[in-house]
Design a protein around this motif. Structure first.
Motif, mmCIF file in Angstrom:
data_model
loop_
_atom_site.group_PDB
_atom_site.id
_atom_site.type_symbol
_atom_site.label_atom_id
_atom_site.label_comp_id
_atom_site.label_asym_id
_atom_site.label_seq_id
_atom_site.Cartn_x
_atom_site.Cartn_y
_atom_site.Cartn_z
ATOM 1 N N THR A 184 67.962 18.348 91.521
ATOM 2 C CA THR A 184 67.488 17.604 92.824
ATOM 3 C C THR A 184 66.625 18.551 93.616
ATOM 4 O O THR A 184 65.662 18.450 94.096
ATOM 5 N N LEU A 185 67.321 20.022 93.575
ATOM 6 C CA LEU A 185 66.657 20.846 94.139
ATOM 7 C C LEU A 185 65.232 21.314 93.777
ATOM 8 O O LEU A 185 64.125 21.715 94.369
ATOM 9 N N ARG A 186 65.395 21.214 92.355
ATOM 10 C CA ARG A 186 64.037 21.737 91.600
ATOM 11 C C ARG A 186 63.181 20.618 91.701
ATOM 12 O O ARG A 186 61.855 20.910 91.843
ATOM 13 N N MET A 187 63.495 19.288 91.971
ATOM 14 C CA MET A 187 62.603 18.307 92.103
ATOM 15 C C MET A 187 61.708 18.412 93.407
ATOM 16 O O MET A 187 60.525 18.173 93.791
ATOM 17 N N ILE A 188 62.572 18.991 94.657
ATOM 18 C CA ILE A 188 61.844 19.319 95.729
ATOM 19 C C ILE A 188 60.889 20.357 95.779
ATOM 20 O O ILE A 188 59.799 20.284 96.277
ATOM 21 N N ALA A 189 61.286 21.223 94.866
ATOM 22 C CA ALA A 189 60.211 22.423 94.693
ATOM 23 C C ALA A 189 59.208 22.187 93.936
ATOM 24 O O ALA A 189 58.210 22.741 93.864
ATOM 25 N N GLY A 190 59.175 20.988 93.103
ATOM 26 C CA GLY A 190 58.024 20.772 92.194
ATOM 27 C C GLY A 190 58.454 21.506 90.862
ATOM 28 O O GLY A 190 57.226 21.454 89.828
ATOM 29 N N LEU A 191 59.413 22.132 90.622
ATOM 30 C CA LEU A 191 59.762 22.713 89.334
ATOM 31 C C LEU A 191 60.019 21.390 88.147
ATOM 32 O O LEU A 191 60.093 21.871 87.067
ATOM 33 N N GLU A 192 60.484 20.483 88.594
ATOM 34 C CA GLU A 192 60.724 19.425 87.836
ATOM 35 C C GLU A 192 60.025 18.140 88.426
ATOM 36 O O GLU A 192 60.177 17.977 89.654
ATOM 37 N N MET A 193 59.642 17.301 87.705
ATOM 38 C CA MET A 193 59.004 16.023 88.210
ATOM 39 C C MET A 193 59.982 14.870 87.910
ATOM 40 O O MET A 193 60.674 14.599 87.006
ATOM 41 N N ASP A 210 53.740 12.319 100.399
ATOM 42 C CA ASP A 210 54.094 11.767 99.113
ATOM 43 C C ASP A 210 53.779 13.023 98.199
ATOM 44 O O ASP A 210 52.717 13.383 98.204
ATOM 45 N N VAL A 211 54.937 13.750 97.605
ATOM 46 C CA VAL A 211 54.660 14.894 96.898
ATOM 47 C C VAL A 211 55.134 14.793 95.430
ATOM 48 O O VAL A 211 55.347 15.673 94.547
ATOM 49 N N THR A 212 55.572 13.634 95.355
ATOM 50 C CA THR A 212 56.289 13.150 94.083
ATOM 51 C C THR A 212 55.386 13.652 92.606
ATOM 52 O O THR A 212 56.164 14.497 91.915
ATOM 53 N N ARG A 213 53.896 13.747 92.767
ATOM 54 C CA ARG A 213 53.338 14.351 91.681
ATOM 55 C C ARG A 213 52.568 15.431 91.570
ATOM 56 O O ARG A 213 51.826 15.906 90.715
ATOM 57 N N LYS A 218 60.176 8.065 94.682
ATOM 58 C CA LYS A 218 59.291 8.844 95.421
ATOM 59 C C LYS A 218 60.003 9.925 96.099
ATOM 60 O O LYS A 218 60.970 9.810 96.829
ATOM 61 N N ILE A 219 59.312 11.184 96.184
ATOM 62 C CA ILE A 219 59.796 12.320 97.173
ATOM 63 C C ILE A 219 58.707 12.499 98.069
ATOM 64 O O ILE A 219 57.402 12.642 97.657
#
Length: 354
Positions: free
Chosen positions: A50-59, A71-74, A64-65
């Protein structure tokens, strides 16, 4: 240092690895700007993903994030206004402290003439301005972690992320550094998302705790809400340790339940439950032991007594199974084999909803 703290929101977010490994399962979460929110749970529960998805290290696989309403999801990590402090510090060993703190500034379009001053300001926030020209190897573990925090802070991120930041420190340093992190967060009004598996650490630093289990959110609340009113057995046991005691609700009146525990009657909030067999959570510190025999309580036997400095820890053989209790009185300890009367404190025990 100007603050531009932002909110973070997850809407129906799922992360799947490969064909069928679900790391995060359809979670909804809103983190308010300027708050420190901790993701807490056992290994493999989804908190670091979850943390890494906020950082953009995981997609995210689905959902939607958003950060600050955008919107930074992608978006890749380089296009998100977040900074991350890692468990390993990730300092460059051949660079001085100020060179480490300046590293991100040099690549972020920061005016060259202001880089050193900004870096010194960041070191000042963590109390290390006098250590600017030292190498990381010349610092303690706690000081290295503070350098990593300064390096993240100088970028003035919308969101600051911490991934198990204290796990490499000893107990005394952990307490000191977590207090410093909390003080900086509050003074600067930062939005911080903090990952740990240590429930005491989470209780100490957080505005809100998100307890995760099996890739999903088990409960969200303030530290006191989670400690005093856990949603289920898992949260009760994971946050602050709890004895799970079988009981029978004999009656409910005005939101209060009269429960029977092996013949011992106790009154507490019903939490929406009705008459019948249920489970209550009792914190070890909310058990009262009395050397005097009494009908108002349960006769129990001390099977283990351990001195841990600031308190005594007792294992009890009781009519409802083995229970764990802690008492502050270390000078007049109860001996192993002694029979005592066990009661529950006026506040503390809580019924667990189904």
């Amino acid at each position: 240092m100007n603050n531009k703290a932002a909110s973070v929101s997850f809407h129906n977010v799922t992360k799947v690895y490969g064909k069928d490994v679900v790391a995060v399962d359809n979670i909804d979460l809103v983190i308010e700007p300027g708050k420190l929110v901790t993701l807490l749970g056992p290994s493999g529960c989804g908190k670091t993903t979850t943390l890494r998805m906020i950082a953009g290290l995981e997609m995210a696989t689905k959902g939607k994030i958003s950060i600050g309403g955008t919107d930074v999801t992608r978006l890749p990590a380089t296009d998100r206004d977040v900074s991350m402090v890692f468990q390993s510090y990730a300092l460059f060993p051949h660079m001085t402290v100020i060179e480490n703190v300046s590293y991100g500034l040099r690549f972020s379009g920061h005016p060259k003439g202001e880089i050193r001053g900004t870096a010194l300001d960041g070191l000042g926030l963590v109390g290390l301005a006098d250590f600017a020209d030292r190498l990381p190897s010349e610092l303690s573990g706690g000081q290295q972690q503070r350098v990593a925090v300064a390096r993240a802070l100088v970028l003035k991120p919308q969101v600051l992320l911490f991934d198990e930041p204290l796990s490499n420190l000893d107990a005394k340093l952990r307490r000191q550094v977590r207090e410093e992190i909390r003080e900086i967060q509050q003074n600067l009004g930062l939005t911080v998302v903090y990952v740990t598996h240590d429930q005491e650490e989470a209780l100490a630093v957080s505005d809100t705790i998100v307890v995760m289990r099996n890739a999903a959110i088990a409960q969200i609340g303030t530290p006191r809400e989670l400690y005093d009113a856990p949603a289920d057995r898992f949260v009760a046991d994971f946050i602050g340790e709890a004895n799970l005691v079988d009981c029978i609700i004999k009656s409910v009146d005005g939101g209060m339940a009269e429960v029977d525990v092996a013949g011992y009657s106790y009154r507490l909030a019903s939490r929406g439950l009705g008459v019948g067999s249920e489970t209550m959570a009792v914190r070890p510190s909310r058990i009262v032991l009395n050397r005097t025999a009494s009908d108002d309580g349960l006769a129990v036997t001390v099977t283990k007594a351990t001195y841990v400095g600031s308190r005594m820890e007792y294992t009890l053989s009781t009519p409802v199974g083995q229970l764990f209790a802690t008492l502050d009185d270390v000078y007049d300890a109860i001996e192993v084999g002694q029979q005592v009367t066990m009661q529950f404190a006026d506040k503390g025990p809580v019924l667990l909803p189904d």
